[in-house]
Design a protein around this motif. Structure first.
Motif, PDB file in Angstrom:
ATOM      1  N   SER A   1      30.746  62.653 -59.608  1.00 43.98           N
ATOM      2  CA  SER A   1      30.255  61.443 -60.263  1.00 43.98           C
ATOM      3  C   SER A   1      28.760  61.252 -60.029  1.00 43.98           C
ATOM      4  O   SER A   1      28.114  60.487 -60.740  1.00 43.98           O
ATOM      5  N   GLU A   2      28.211  61.949 -59.054  1.00 48.15           N
ATOM      6  CA  GLU A   2      26.787  61.849 -58.739  1.00 48.15           C
ATOM      7  C   GLU A   2      26.010  63.059 -59.224  1.00 48.15           C
ATOM      8  O   GLU A   2      24.825  63.193 -58.943  1.00 48.15           O
ATOM      9  N   ASN A   3      26.669  63.944 -59.957  1.00 51.05           N
ATOM     10  CA  ASN A   3      26.040  65.185 -60.405  1.00 51.05           C
ATOM     11  C   ASN A   3      25.668  65.066 -61.880  1.00 51.05           C
ATOM     12  O   ASN A   3      26.548  64.970 -62.738  1.00 51.05           O
ATOM     13  N   PRO A   4      24.359  65.094 -62.214  1.00 52.79           N
ATOM     14  CA  PRO A   4      23.938  64.970 -63.614  1.00 52.79           C
ATOM     15  C   PRO A   4      24.519  66.052 -64.525  1.00 52.79           C
ATOM     16  O   PRO A   4      24.561  65.879 -65.743  1.00 52.79           O
ATOM     17  N   LEU A   5      24.985  67.145 -63.955  1.00 55.21           N
ATOM     18  CA  LEU A   5      25.589  68.204 -64.757  1.00 55.21           C
ATOM     19  C   LEU A   5      26.894  67.737 -65.409  1.00 55.21           C
ATOM     20  O   LEU A   5      27.257  68.215 -66.492  1.00 55.21           O
ATOM     21  N   LEU A   6      27.599  66.790 -64.810  1.00 54.00           N
ATOM     22  CA  LEU A   6      28.865  66.327 -65.371  1.00 54.00           C
ATOM     23  C   LEU A   6      28.670  65.635 -66.721  1.00 54.00           C
ATOM     24  O   LEU A   6      29.288  66.051 -67.711  1.00 54.00           O
ATOM     25  N   PRO A   7      27.839  64.601 -66.830  1.00 54.09           N
ATOM     26  CA  PRO A   7      27.684  63.982 -68.150  1.00 54.09           C
ATOM     27  C   PRO A   7      27.087  64.946 -69.181  1.00 54.09           C
ATOM     28  O   PRO A   7      27.460  64.916 -70.355  1.00 54.09           O
ATOM     29  N   THR A   8      26.204  65.813 -68.741  1.00 54.18           N
ATOM     30  CA  THR A   8      25.607  66.786 -69.658  1.00 54.18           C
ATOM     31  C   THR A   8      26.665  67.752 -70.179  1.00 54.18           C
ATOM     32  O   THR A   8      26.745  68.009 -71.390  1.00 54.18           O
ATOM     33  N   SER A   9      27.492  68.275 -69.287  1.00 50.94           N
ATOM     34  CA  SER A   9      28.530  69.231 -69.676  1.00 50.94           C
ATOM     35  C   SER A   9      29.584  68.592 -70.571  1.00 50.94           C
ATOM     36  O   SER A   9      30.055  69.206 -71.535  1.00 50.94           O
ATOM     37  N   LEU A  10      29.969  67.366 -70.268  1.00 50.82           N
ATOM     38  CA  LEU A  10      30.954  66.667 -71.092  1.00 50.82           C
ATOM     39  C   LEU A  10      30.391  66.396 -72.488  1.00 50.82           C
ATOM     40  O   LEU A  10      31.084  66.592 -73.499  1.00 50.82           O
ATOM     41  N   LYS A  11      29.149  65.976 -72.546  1.00 44.76           N
ATOM     42  CA  LYS A  11      28.509  65.694 -73.838  1.00 44.76           C
ATOM     43  C   LYS A  11      28.499  66.946 -74.717  1.00 44.76           C
ATOM     44  O   LYS A  11      28.744  66.868 -75.925  1.00 44.76           O
ATOM     45  N   GLU A  12      28.207  68.110 -74.105  1.00 42.07           N
ATOM     46  CA  GLU A  12      28.207  69.375 -74.850  1.00 42.07           C
ATOM     47  C   GLU A  12      29.563  69.674 -75.466  1.00 42.07           C
ATOM     48  O   GLU A  12      29.653  70.374 -76.473  1.00 42.07           O
ATOM     49  N   LYS A  13      30.627  69.128 -74.872  1.00 45.91           N
ATOM     50  CA  LYS A  13      31.995  69.350 -75.369  1.00 45.91           C
ATOM     51  C   LYS A  13      32.478  68.193 -76.244  1.00 45.91           C
ATOM     52  O   LYS A  13      33.644  68.152 -76.640  1.00 45.91           O
ATOM     53  N   GLY A  14      31.581  67.228 -76.498  1.00 46.50           N
ATOM     54  CA  GLY A  14      31.952  66.096 -77.334  1.00 46.50           C
ATOM     55  C   GLY A  14      32.803  65.059 -76.623  1.00 46.50           C
ATOM     56  O   GLY A  14      33.499  64.275 -77.265  1.00 46.50           O
ATOM     57  N   ILE A  15      32.743  65.026 -75.315  1.00 42.89           N
ATOM     58  CA  ILE A  15      33.529  64.089 -74.516  1.00 42.89           C
ATOM     59  C   ILE A  15      32.598  63.039 -73.928  1.00 42.89           C
ATOM     60  O   ILE A  15      31.551  63.370 -73.354  1.00 42.89           O
ATOM     61  N   GLN A  16      32.980  61.779 -74.056  1.00 43.89           N
ATOM     62  CA  GLN A  16      32.185  60.664 -73.544  1.00 43.89           C
ATOM     63  C   GLN A  16      32.266  60.602 -72.022  1.00 43.89           C
ATOM     64  O   GLN A  16      33.349  60.695 -71.451  1.00 43.89           O
ATOM     65  N   PHE A  17      31.123  60.424 -71.383  1.00 51.26           N
ATOM     66  CA  PHE A  17      31.071  60.193 -69.937  1.00 51.26           C
ATOM     67  C   PHE A  17      30.941  58.699 -69.718  1.00 51.26           C
ATOM     68  O   PHE A  17      30.034  58.068 -70.261  1.00 51.26           O
ATOM     69  N   ILE A  18      31.821  58.119 -68.947  1.00 49.02           N
ATOM     70  CA  ILE A  18      31.769  56.681 -68.664  1.00 49.02           C
ATOM     71  C   ILE A  18      30.983  56.501 -67.371  1.00 49.02           C
ATOM     72  O   ILE A  18      31.512  56.611 -66.272  1.00 49.02           O
ATOM     73  N   GLY A  19      29.708  56.283 -67.528  1.00 47.31           N
ATOM     74  CA  GLY A  19      28.809  56.164 -66.397  1.00 47.31           C
ATOM     75  C   GLY A  19      27.381  56.316 -66.876  1.00 47.31           C
ATOM     76  O   GLY A  19      27.116  56.358 -68.081  1.00 47.31           O
ATOM     77  N   PRO A  20      26.446  56.431 -65.957  1.00 43.85           N
ATOM     78  CA  PRO A  20      25.038  56.550 -66.342  1.00 43.85           C
ATOM     79  C   PRO A  20      24.745  57.887 -67.019  1.00 43.85           C
ATOM     80  O   PRO A  20      25.475  58.862 -66.845  1.00 43.85           O
ATOM     81  N   THR A  21      23.664  57.918 -67.768  1.00 44.08           N
ATOM     82  CA  THR A  21      23.233  59.168 -68.387  1.00 44.08           C
ATOM     83  C   THR A  21      22.753  60.139 -67.306  1.00 44.08           C
ATOM     84  O   THR A  21      22.435  59.720 -66.183  1.00 44.08           O
ATOM     85  N   ALA A  22      22.685  61.398 -67.657  1.00 46.97           N
ATOM     86  CA  ALA A  22      22.236  62.413 -66.698  1.00 46.97           C
ATOM     87  C   ALA A  22      20.830  62.121 -66.160  1.00 46.97           C
ATOM     88  O   ALA A  22      20.610  62.212 -64.945  1.00 46.97           O
ATOM     89  N   PRO A  23      19.858  61.756 -67.012  1.00 47.40           N
ATOM     90  CA  PRO A  23      18.527  61.468 -66.458  1.00 47.40           C
ATOM     91  C   PRO A  23      18.516  60.293 -65.483  1.00 47.40           C
ATOM     92  O   PRO A  23      17.868  60.349 -64.444  1.00 47.40           O
ATOM     93  N   VAL A  24      19.250  59.243 -65.802  1.00 47.84           N
ATOM     94  CA  VAL A  24      19.309  58.089 -64.894  1.00 47.84           C
ATOM     95  C   VAL A  24      19.993  58.490 -63.592  1.00 47.84           C
ATOM     96  O   VAL A  24      19.539  58.148 -62.497  1.00 47.84           O
ATOM     97  N   MET A  25      21.071  59.260 -63.711  1.00 47.94           N
ATOM     98  CA  MET A  25      21.783  59.719 -62.521  1.00 47.94           C
ATOM     99  C   MET A  25      20.856  60.555 -61.633  1.00 47.94           C
ATOM    100  O   MET A  25      20.836  60.397 -60.413  1.00 47.94           O
ATOM    101  N   ALA A  26      20.079  61.433 -62.257  1.00 46.92           N
ATOM    102  CA  ALA A  26      19.148  62.272 -61.489  1.00 46.92           C
ATOM    103  C   ALA A  26      18.080  61.419 -60.813  1.00 46.92           C
ATOM    104  O   ALA A  26      17.759  61.627 -59.645  1.00 46.92           O
TER     105      ALA A  26
END
Length: 143
Positions: free
Chosen positions: A32-57
């Protein structure tokens, strides 16, 4: 090892794709603290419920997080970046020149700041270590 637990971003994304989920809420800690998670999910068309990768970083970096807190008028203890404010730039990070103003790059700079703040001070690297890099400095000669 993190290969089969909540820190395994590729496993989380793989299961999310396999299960055809619409969104992932990661909970707390681990991936949940890894910016790679929202980025990877977005690439697969899956919504991440949390902050964006840049904000997380940005929030994962101690210097950037403190600058953002000060920008939002959150009171903080005296530190090397006291009073520095900034918004995130187009890349989602604190601009490097502003970031550098909050950092100390030599023993001389650390000594001047410690004299200003007053001893004892806590000295901490801005990245990594899981708390192992934190040192209390009680006297100037200990720097």
């Amino acid at each position: 090892s993190n290969k089969n637990n909540y820190a395994n971003v590729s496993l989380i994304v793989s299961i999310a794709v396999e299960q055809k989920v619409d969104a992932v809420w990661p909970g707390w800690g681990h991936a949940s603290e890894n910016p790679l998670l929202p980025t990877s999910l977005k690439e697969k068309g899956i919504q991440f419920i949390g902050p964006t990768a840049p904000v997380m970083a940005a929030l994962g970096d101690k210097v950037s997080a403190n600058i953002l807190a000060q920008t939002a008028n959150v009171p903080s203890i005296p530190w090397s970046g006291e009073g520095i404010t900034s918004a995130l730039n187009e890349e989602g990070v604190i601009p490097q020149d502003i970031f550098n103003k909050a950092c100390l790059f030599s023993v001389e700079e650390a000594s001047k700041m410690a004299d200003k703040i007053g001893y004892p001070v806590m000295l901490k690297a801005s990245e990594g270590g899981g708390g192992k890099g934190i040192r209390m400095v009680k006297h100037a000669e200990d720097l």
